[in-house]
Design an enzyme around this catalytic site. Structure first.
Site, short mmCIF file in Angstrom:
data_model
loop_
_atom_site.label_atom_id
_atom_site.label_comp_id
_atom_site.label_asym_id
_atom_site.label_seq_id
_atom_site.Cartn_x
_atom_site.Cartn_y
_atom_site.Cartn_z
N LYS A 198 39.69 -14.13 0.64
CA LYS A 198 39.89 -12.72 1.01
C LYS A 198 39.07 -12.49 2.29
O LYS A 198 37.85 -12.32 2.24
CB LYS A 198 39.42 -11.82 -0.13
CG LYS A 198 38.96 -10.41 0.25
CD LYS A 198 40.06 -9.51 0.71
CE LYS A 198 39.55 -8.09 0.99
NZ LYS A 198 38.93 -7.94 2.33
N GLU A 257 25.67 -15.56 0.56
CA GLU A 257 25.00 -15.65 1.86
C GLU A 257 24.91 -14.21 2.34
O GLU A 257 25.88 -13.64 2.81
CB GLU A 257 25.83 -16.55 2.78
CG GLU A 257 25.03 -17.18 3.88
CD GLU A 257 25.15 -16.39 5.15
OE1 GLU A 257 24.29 -15.49 5.36
OE2 GLU A 257 26.08 -16.63 5.92
N CYS A 265 23.88 -12.75 10.60
CA CYS A 265 22.85 -12.63 9.56
C CYS A 265 21.55 -13.31 9.98
O CYS A 265 20.49 -12.99 9.45
CB CYS A 265 23.33 -13.29 8.28
SG CYS A 265 24.84 -12.59 7.68
N GLU A 275 18.55 -4.75 8.20
CA GLU A 275 19.20 -5.65 9.15
C GLU A 275 19.86 -4.77 10.22
O GLU A 275 20.72 -3.94 9.91
CB GLU A 275 20.26 -6.44 8.37
CG GLU A 275 20.74 -7.66 9.06
CD GLU A 275 21.68 -8.46 8.15
OE1 GLU A 275 22.36 -7.87 7.29
OE2 GLU A 275 21.75 -9.68 8.34
#
Ligand code: SIN
Length: 485
Positions: free
Chosen positions: A180, A256, A290, A387
């Protein structure tokens, strides 16, 4: 979009070897973030189509796992070669739907393909073990078997490589896959599916579900006990939810998730090298990775010198359309991303930080944001704990090595960290003390198919790439053979 091979531009889900509309005919729109132009209307699949894909994968499993490893490797290798041949078209699709500069998109195609090449080779080396037995009349063996249907939920920031990094080891191990991709970048995924179809994966082994209904797709995958493995790259919040949903049938998960990378510059560092490393690790993909540097910690005595060199390098970065050859920084993916960056900057400024450069939207590029440096940041600010996922660098001074390590580790994330130093004792001390899954030492780019990518703490579970990356797609089976009967 100008492509050499227009058949790469697909707009339907790919299930059981067929291109499929959503059962109810729903579609969603995909836009170019750099100019807001409509690129495609793509099938918006739901629960029925996901189940159809899982049925197909489950049916295909026995045939796929029974192939000799070398036969699976041959198909993977063909897929790898087709991707290399289509590199320019794939990069064009990626830059158009995701915005990254064309050079970065071309590199991502190579990076993505490298996982397929690597795992095509690893497929042939999935050795088991023979264990010295605990009795004379026994023989003990361990064999490695594919875990079963594997699902991959993948993000928009690396629309191609995050798919191949998950599905190449799965396919190599003998697992069929249901993918997906992000609804913001489905076209790259569908182009990969087109090439997978040409490479000759049997029907049902490779499935792509396009959908905006992430919650429905995620829940259907998690709740279906035939899916034995879920690998997800994305936000920590969604990762936690998926892990919870997978716990109902004890599904194996790889996650992750978000990072909050510190980048530490010690007083013995090569400052020019540190500036180069900081620029690439902060501003790659417009800061939307990331492993992007989130906090730059600089030792007092070199703080002024580093800050000035860094500011000059950052001011030289060009914001623009990814197809312009001078562009270093493309658009952010969507309006929400710009708003998040602006909110974090405003919060930092109201808590005592100061702008060294940037801090505003680009006048000439839709979703463009000027590369920004904030100084006077400390770890209690939201910008140092969240983040950023945008082209904003934060500078913090520190005095001692132990202080730098304490600041660096003061986060719930543990994905990537970087530091620049030359003293060999310091290098070992700091590398061992940093609570992160990956550490760049005098290096701003650490990603490669040959090394294990992944985090600790709330940054995730499992490793991708390298000889370890296939472990998440296998089960160990222990065979105990009695010789007396
Ligand atoms: C990511 O941002 O999730 C991946 C970055 C990389 O592979 O370098």
């Amino acid at each position: 979009m100008q492509l050499t091979n227009n058949s790469l531009l697909q707009t339907q889900s790919f299930i059981n070897g067929q291109w499929c509309d959503a059962n109810n005919g729903d579609t969603f729109k995909v836009y170019n973030p750099a100019d807001g132009n409509l690129l495609a209307e793509v099938a918006d699949a739901g629960q029925e189509e996901v189940t159809h894909a899982i049925n197909a994968a489950d049916t295909a499993w026995s045939g796929w796992r029974e192939l000799a490893a070398k036969e699976r490797a041959t198909i993977l290798r063909r897929w790898f070669e087709l991707i290399l041949t289509a590199r320019e078209d794939l990069a064009t699709i990626m830059t158009t739907e995701q915005g990254k500069p064309l050079t970065e998109a071309r590199n991502e195609v190579l990076y993505g393909a490298s996982f397929i090449e690597w795992f095509a080779e690893e497929a042939k080396r999935l050795y088991g073990d023979i264990i010295p037995a605990h009795g004379r009349d026994k023989r003990l063996l361990v064999v490695k078997q594919p875990i079963g249907v594997a699902a991959a939920i993948t993000p928009w920031n690396f629309p191609l490589a995050m798919i191949t990094r998950k599905v190449a080891p799965a396919l190599a191990a003998g697992c069929p896959v249901v993918i997906k991709p992000s609804e913001l970048t489905p076209l790259s995924a569908l182009a990969l599916a087109k090439l997978a179809q040409q490479a000759g994966f049997p029907d049902g082994v490779f499935n792509v579900i396009t959908s905006t209904k992430a919650d429905v797709v995620g829940k259907t995958i998690c709740e279906d006990s035939r899916v034995r493995k879920l690998s997800f790259t994305g936000s920590t919040a969604v990762g936690k939810l998926l892990a919870q949903q997978c716990s109902a049938n004890v599904k194996k998960v790889s996650l992750e998730l978000g990072g909050n990378a510190p980048f530490i510059v010690f007083d013995d560092a090569d400052l020019d090298a540190a500036v180069t490393g900081a620029v690439i690790s902060k501003f790659r993909n417009a800061g939307q990775t990331c492993v992007c540097t989130n906090r730059i910690l600089v030792q007092d005595s070199v703080f002024e010198a580093f800050s000035e060199k860094f500011r000059i390098a950052v001011d030289a970065l060009v914001v623009g359309n990814g197809f312009d050859e001078h562009t270093d920084i493309g658009p952010l993916i969507e309006e929400r991303a710009l708003q998040k960056v602006e909110k974090l900057i405003a919060d930092a400024l109201s808590n005592g930080a100061a702008l060294l450069t940037g801090g505003y939207r680009s006048q000439s590029l839709s979703h463009g944001f000027q590369p920004t440096i904030l100084t006077g940041v400390n770890n209690s600010m939201a910008i140092a704990q969240e983040e950023i996922f945008g082209p904003v660098a934060t500078l913090m001074p520190f005095t001692t090595e132990s202080e730098a390590i304490a600041i660096a580790n003061d986060t719930s994330s543990g994905l990537a960290a970087y530091f620049y130093a030359r003293d060999i004792s310091r290098i070992w001390r700091v590398a061992e003390a940093l609570e992160y899954g990956m550490v760049g030492i005098n290096e701003g780019i650490i990603s490669t198919e040959v090394a294990p990518f992944g985090g600790i703490k709330e940054s995730g579970i499992g490793r991708e790439g390298s000889k370890y990356g296939i472990d998440d797609y296998i089960e160990l089976k222990y065979l105990c053979m009695g010789l007396s009967g």
